[in-house]
Write a protein that holds these residues in place. Structure first.
Motif, PDB file in Angstrom:
ATOM      1  N   ARG A   1     -26.238 -27.872 -66.000  1.00  0.00           N
ATOM      2  CA  ARG A   1     -25.860 -28.472 -64.726  1.00  0.00           C
ATOM      3  C   ARG A   1     -25.847 -29.991 -64.786  1.00  0.00           C
ATOM      4  N   SER A   2     -26.873 -30.570 -65.411  1.00  0.00           N
ATOM      5  CA  SER A   2     -26.906 -32.032 -65.513  1.00  0.00           C
ATOM      6  C   SER A   2     -25.803 -32.537 -66.431  1.00  0.00           C
ATOM      7  N   THR A   3     -25.451 -31.736 -67.449  1.00  0.00           N
ATOM      8  CA  THR A   3     -24.367 -32.123 -68.346  1.00  0.00           C
ATOM      9  C   THR A   3     -23.036 -32.141 -67.598  1.00  0.00           C
ATOM     10  N   LEU A   4     -22.771 -31.088 -66.829  1.00  0.00           N
ATOM     11  CA  LEU A   4     -21.530 -31.038 -66.051  1.00  0.00           C
ATOM     12  C   LEU A   4     -21.499 -32.129 -64.991  1.00  0.00           C
ATOM     13  N   ARG A   5     -22.663 -32.403 -64.390  1.00  0.00           N
ATOM     14  CA  ARG A   5     -22.717 -33.462 -63.382  1.00  0.00           C
ATOM     15  C   ARG A   5     -22.420 -34.823 -64.008  1.00  0.00           C
ATOM     16  N   ALA A   6     -22.896 -35.045 -65.243  1.00  0.00           N
ATOM     17  CA  ALA A   6     -22.631 -36.318 -65.914  1.00  0.00           C
ATOM     18  C   ALA A   6     -21.145 -36.530 -66.151  1.00  0.00           C
ATOM     19  N   ILE A   7     -20.401 -35.431 -66.262  1.00  0.00           N
ATOM     20  CA  ILE A   7     -18.950 -35.534 -66.463  1.00  0.00           C
ATOM     21  C   ILE A   7     -18.214 -35.636 -65.140  1.00  0.00           C
ATOM     22  N   PHE A   8     -18.408 -34.649 -64.276  1.00  0.00           N
ATOM     23  CA  PHE A   8     -17.567 -34.520 -63.085  1.00  0.00           C
ATOM     24  C   PHE A   8     -18.009 -35.405 -61.924  1.00  0.00           C
TER      25      PHE A   8
END
Length: 460
Positions: free
Chosen positions: A226-233
């Motif tokens: 989740r934090s990885t996707l948040r860092a992108i999107f």
């Protein structure tokens, strides 16, 4: 010394050209192998080794899917790699060995015997190795200097080497045809010799060129999707660059997908089928140094806008092609070569600046992740191009197998060939126009990184 401090302190010093060439050495075999694997290897394995074309299509499509899926995984994991060898170097070393093994199997298949298993293993090794090597190398390239303009210089070197590798690769089929025409195994041997002759020393040169610092243990916390996707999107700056690069590669892909049809069918010059690619890409070797100087003067985002508008204008000029204006085609191809990859150059360099900005605001070091999704955007743009251009010209009645195509089909071919890239490059320019992360803003970000230790990313 923590990694972030070393990176910040190293920013003002320019790296010597020799060190940069050593560091970039592995880019040559990576780019040299890409075109043959896509355009030549499946056809040669089908025609000269008796492999099923349908089976080869599935295998290479699966390989490309694996490559795309691995990019963000490797990017995220390499950001967290803790080792005495650094955090990018182990991935390049392992990926480089897999890449070399895969290329050896693809370009030097056993004479008189080849199986689906052999090709499957070769494709898996090649694409896995290419993903690990390319993602880690691009991420490392964004870390070796924190200077705004030095990063453009590094990216321009990659553009130069990719163009040079492509020209060398395109020369090989011409050489093979002069020695033994229509000899598929000879072509594979020449391709493989070029790739392995540059990959084996290139891997050592890249691994030993510059220091690589491992991630600080526990600095980023455990991997969390989740934090990885948040860092992108949740990063609007990154999304703008990714969207712009997707548009750039889509425009380039439309041109590449249709160029052969334009030359052989519209102009009726099959003897120029390979020569036009070689003609354009030969001038592409000059594009990196030319546009690096422009970027140093204007800044990355404004230079990227200029580069995309120039390419849009060149492609709009293709609308004026007629079957008797082959000279105009050559002139526009010459200009296209001088601007080749110019937008990609600046966008690639901007990714490292965005990663700095993100780290200054959140404490998360995501440079590997950001370069991995940048690679995915390039592959997405290419897929969009092929998926849109070929069905579109077909819908207007163009048939590449037809002896005679109706005039309206040929007009549609030229319009898609011209307007597709022109509109895509215009969109790419619009997406990065007014980009807020300029040299002054980036200098403030680097000062903040030099004095503030990164915050731990909480596990979720």
């Amino acid at each position: 010394m923590p990694y972030y401090a070393a990176s910040a302190d190293a920013a003002p010093q320019a790296l010597s050209r020799t060190r940069l060439l050593r560091f970039s050495a592995m880019a040559v075999p990576i780019y040299a192998a890409a075109q043959p694997v896509m355009a030549f290897v499946p056809a040669i394995l089908a025609r000269h080794y008796g492999m099923s074309l349908a089976t080869l299509g599935v295998l290479f499509l699966a390989g490309q899917a694996i490559n795309s899926l691995l990019d963000p995984v490797i990017g995220a994991l390499s950001d967290r790699t803790v080792s005495r060898f650094g955090r990018r170097r182990p991935w390049i070393a392992g990926g480089g060995l897999l890449f070399i093994a895969g290329c050896a199997m693809l370009f030097f298949p056993p004479a008189g015997w080849i199986s689906v298993t052999w090709v499957s293993v070769a494709v898996l090794l090649y694409y896995t190795g290419a993903a690990a090597t390319t993602t880690a190398l691009l991420a490392w390239s964004g870390e070796i200097s924190g200077d705004y303009h030095e990063r453009t210089r590094i990216a321009s070197l990659f553009t130069f080497l990719s163009a040079a590798a492509l020209v060398l690769t395109l020369l090989l089929p011409a050489v093979a045809d002069q020695i033994r025409p229509d000899d598929g195994p000879l072509r594979l041997t020449l391709f493989g010799t070029l790739v392995l002759a540059t990959a084996i020393p290139g891997l050592w040169l890249t691994l030993t060129a510059l220091p690589d610092h491992g991630a600080v243990r526990g600095e980023q916390g455990p991997f969390d999707l989740r934090s990885t996707l948040r860092a992108i999107f949740a990063n609007p700056l990154l999304l703008r660059v990714l969207a712009s690069d997707t548009a750039v590669t889509a425009g380039q892909g439309v041109r590449t997908a249709l160029l052969l049809f334009v030359i052989t069918i519209y102009f009726g010059k099959p003897e120029w089928a390979a020569g036009m690619f070689l003609f354009q890409y030969s001038f592409g070797i000059l594009a990196g140094p030319i546009w690096q100087r422009i970027g140093t003067r204007l800044g990355k985002s404004r230079a990227a806008v200029l580069a995309e508008l120039v390419q849009a204008a060149i492609n709009f000029g293709l609308v004026f092609l007629t079957p008797d204006r082959f000279g105009l085609m050559l002139a526009l191809a010459f200009l296209q070569g001088l601007s080749q990859g110019s937008g990609n150059l600046f966008l690639r360099s901007m990714v490292a600046d965005i990663a700095d900005h993100h780290r200054a605001n959140t404490g998360e070091d995501r440079v590997g992740l950001y370069y991995s999704v940048f690679s995915v955007s390039q592959k997405l743009g290419g897929a969009i191009a092929v998926g849109a251009a070929l069905p579109l010209v077909s819908a207007f009645g163009f048939d590449p197998r037809g002896v005679v195509n109706p005039p309206q089909a040929l007009e549609a071919l030229i319009l898609v060939f011209a307007l597709g890239p022109a509109l895509a490059h215009t969109a790419a320019a619009a997406l990065v126009a007014g980009f807020p992360l300029d040299s002054r803003t980036h200098a403030e970000v680097r000062r903040k990184l030099a004095y503030e230790p990164p915050r731990l990313v909480p596990a979720e």
